[in-house]
Design a protein around this motif. Structure first.
Motif, short mmCIF file in Angstrom:
data_model
loop_
_atom_site.label_atom_id
_atom_site.label_comp_id
_atom_site.label_asym_id
_atom_site.label_seq_id
_atom_site.Cartn_x
_atom_site.Cartn_y
_atom_site.Cartn_z
N GLY A 12 0.77 -1.23 0.00
CA GLY A 12 0.00 0.00 0.00
C GLY A 12 0.80 1.28 0.00
O GLY A 12 0.27 2.34 0.35
N MET A 13 2.07 1.24 -0.40
CA MET A 13 2.88 2.45 -0.40
C MET A 13 2.43 3.42 -1.49
O MET A 13 1.79 3.02 -2.47
CB MET A 13 4.36 2.11 -0.62
CG MET A 13 4.98 1.30 0.51
SD MET A 13 4.56 -0.45 0.37
CE MET A 13 5.46 -0.91 -1.10
N HIS A 14 2.76 4.71 -1.32
CA HIS A 14 2.53 5.68 -2.37
C HIS A 14 3.30 5.26 -3.62
O HIS A 14 4.44 4.78 -3.53
CB HIS A 14 3.00 7.08 -1.96
CG HIS A 14 2.39 7.57 -0.68
ND1 HIS A 14 1.05 7.44 -0.39
CD2 HIS A 14 2.94 8.20 0.39
CE1 HIS A 14 0.81 7.96 0.79
NE2 HIS A 14 1.94 8.42 1.30
N THR A 15 2.70 5.46 -4.78
CA THR A 15 3.38 5.14 -6.04
C THR A 15 3.99 6.40 -6.63
O THR A 15 3.28 7.32 -7.04
CB THR A 15 2.39 4.52 -7.05
OG1 THR A 15 1.88 3.30 -6.51
CG2 THR A 15 3.09 4.22 -8.37
N LEU A 16 5.30 6.46 -6.65
CA LEU A 16 5.99 7.57 -7.29
C LEU A 16 5.87 7.43 -8.80
O LEU A 16 5.98 6.31 -9.33
CB LEU A 16 7.46 7.58 -6.88
CG LEU A 16 7.73 7.76 -5.38
CD1 LEU A 16 9.20 7.49 -5.08
CD2 LEU A 16 7.34 9.16 -4.94
N PRO A 17 5.65 8.52 -9.53
CA PRO A 17 5.49 8.41 -10.98
C PRO A 17 6.80 8.01 -11.67
O PRO A 17 7.89 8.24 -11.13
CB PRO A 17 5.06 9.82 -11.39
CG PRO A 17 5.60 10.71 -10.33
CD PRO A 17 5.53 9.93 -9.05
#
Length: 376
Positions: A141-146
């Motif tokens: 569930g980590m933030h997805t860096l572009p």
């Protein structure tokens, strides 16, 4: 059964398993992780660490007085987390699951509380410790860096196939853009117990076993381990474990786009005075093009490209563990890579003596086998 025992003959290893040898997988794992997520280190000088990281090809996503997050160009979470500490040390490894349900299942099975990760990363984690004492986070569930701009593979002319016409080939001598973290290699004196822990808890499966020359009957001394995503092919190894006198980080590997990026990036590092440990060459187990470097704190890191990808139908291969068997082509393996350079010998000698006095798998017989590796 015969089709499994000979599964790797003439495929990627010299031989398959014999009857009764380690199967390389757990019959009923708790979960199956999807991939490696990141590595964590402590370092006293984050500015020096970041300078090397940029030359190596990382991008920085977070920089504070006490913390540094590094990423590759692929979309996703950071792949290296550095924190300020009194000395340089490897802290641990994180593996990513498909969803939060796997994290909860693992937490319940190990009686471990699921906790939130820092907001800078996002998601949740179960924090475990493997039998060697290495902290292992299982996260989701980590933030997805572009995605960041990537280096593109070159267009090659091969014999009669010449798609590049009226155009030159001029790879820029710039840092090789790191795409992602590929794998980590660790050493442990409790090899079999640690191997089984990763197979049982994280559902990983072995791609290749290596055994010390003349000691196959004593079992493997190294394993290259991949994630099990069914019919979806994954890296030949996401984790590798080697039997040795002490639990320690050996190296980590970061994918770049192709040989030109790897080689030109290596020239860039050379020009800035960084130390090449071994390379350029092509491995046997995993087939990767490789180039190994020491960071300013002495940690070994690898650029790699063009590695093998396996689905879950391939059973483990078996081969002897030899120095000459580490590469298909390239320069001879160095003493620095093998950890037998003069500067390392006093520390290694102390580790060996401590291991031989302890209750573990690193016995005098196994020491003799390890000593054969460098000369075989």
């Amino acid at each position: 059964m015969s089709s499994i025992i000979g599964a790797h003959n003439e495929l990627h290893s010299e031989q398959g398993a014999r009857s009764g040898e380690h199967s390389g997988r757990s019959p009923d794992p708790v979960i199956k992780v999807a991939d490696i997520a990141w590595l964590e280190f402590e370092k006293p000088d984050l500015a020096r660490a970041e300078a090397f990281a940029r030359a190596f090809g990382f991008a920085t996503t977070l920089r504070t007085a006490d913390e540094l997050h590094l990423r590759g160009a692929n979309a996703g979470a950071p792949c290296v987390l550095l924190r300020r500490g009194p000395r340089s040390r490897f802290v641990g490894v994180a593996f990513r699951t498909q969803d939060d349900a796997d994290v909860l299942r693992l937490g319940n099975a190990t009686d471990t509380r699921v906790r939130a990760l820092p907001e800078s990363i996002g998601g949740v984690s179960v924090d475990l410790v493997d039998p060697s004492g290495v902290p292992v986070r299982v996260v989701s569930g980590m933030h997805t860096l572009p995605e960041l701009p990537k280096q593109l593979p070159h267009t090659f002319n091969f014999g009669d196939r010449t798609p590049r016409t009226n155009a030159t080939q001029r790879p820029a001598r710039v840092p090789a853009t790191v795409q992602r973290l590929g794998h980590v290699v660790m050493q442990t004196a409790d090899y079999t117990q640690t191997l089984n822990w990763y197979l049982d808890h994280l559902g990983m499966i072995v791609s290749d076993f290596l055994y010390y020359p003349g000691q196959r009957d004593r079992g493997p001394a190294m394993s290259f381990i991949r994630t099990d995503r069914g019919a979806l092919a994954t890296d030949h190894h996401t984790l590798a474990l080697a039997l040795g006198p002490t639990a320690r980080y050996v190296h980590s590997a970061y994918q770049v786009c192709d040989l030109d990026a790897l080689a030109a990036g290596g020239e860039y590092l050379c020009e800035r005075g960084y130390f090449r440990s071994w390379g350029i060459g092509r491995h046997i187990q995993g087939s990767q093009l490789f180039d190994y470097w020491r960071d300013p704190d002495g940690f070994l890191v690898e650029h790699f490209a063009d590695g093998d990808m396996f689905d879950n139908t391939l059973e483990p291969g078996w081969a002897p563990f030899t120095a000459s068997g580490l590469a298909q082509w390239g320069p001879a393996v160095t003493k620095d890579f093998l950890g037998i350079n003069p500067k390392a010998l006093p520390h290694e000698a102390r580790s060996i003596l401590d291991a031989l006095r302890g209750d573990n798998e690193f016995t005098l017989t196994r020491l003799r086998g390890l000593m054969k590796v460098a000369t075989s």
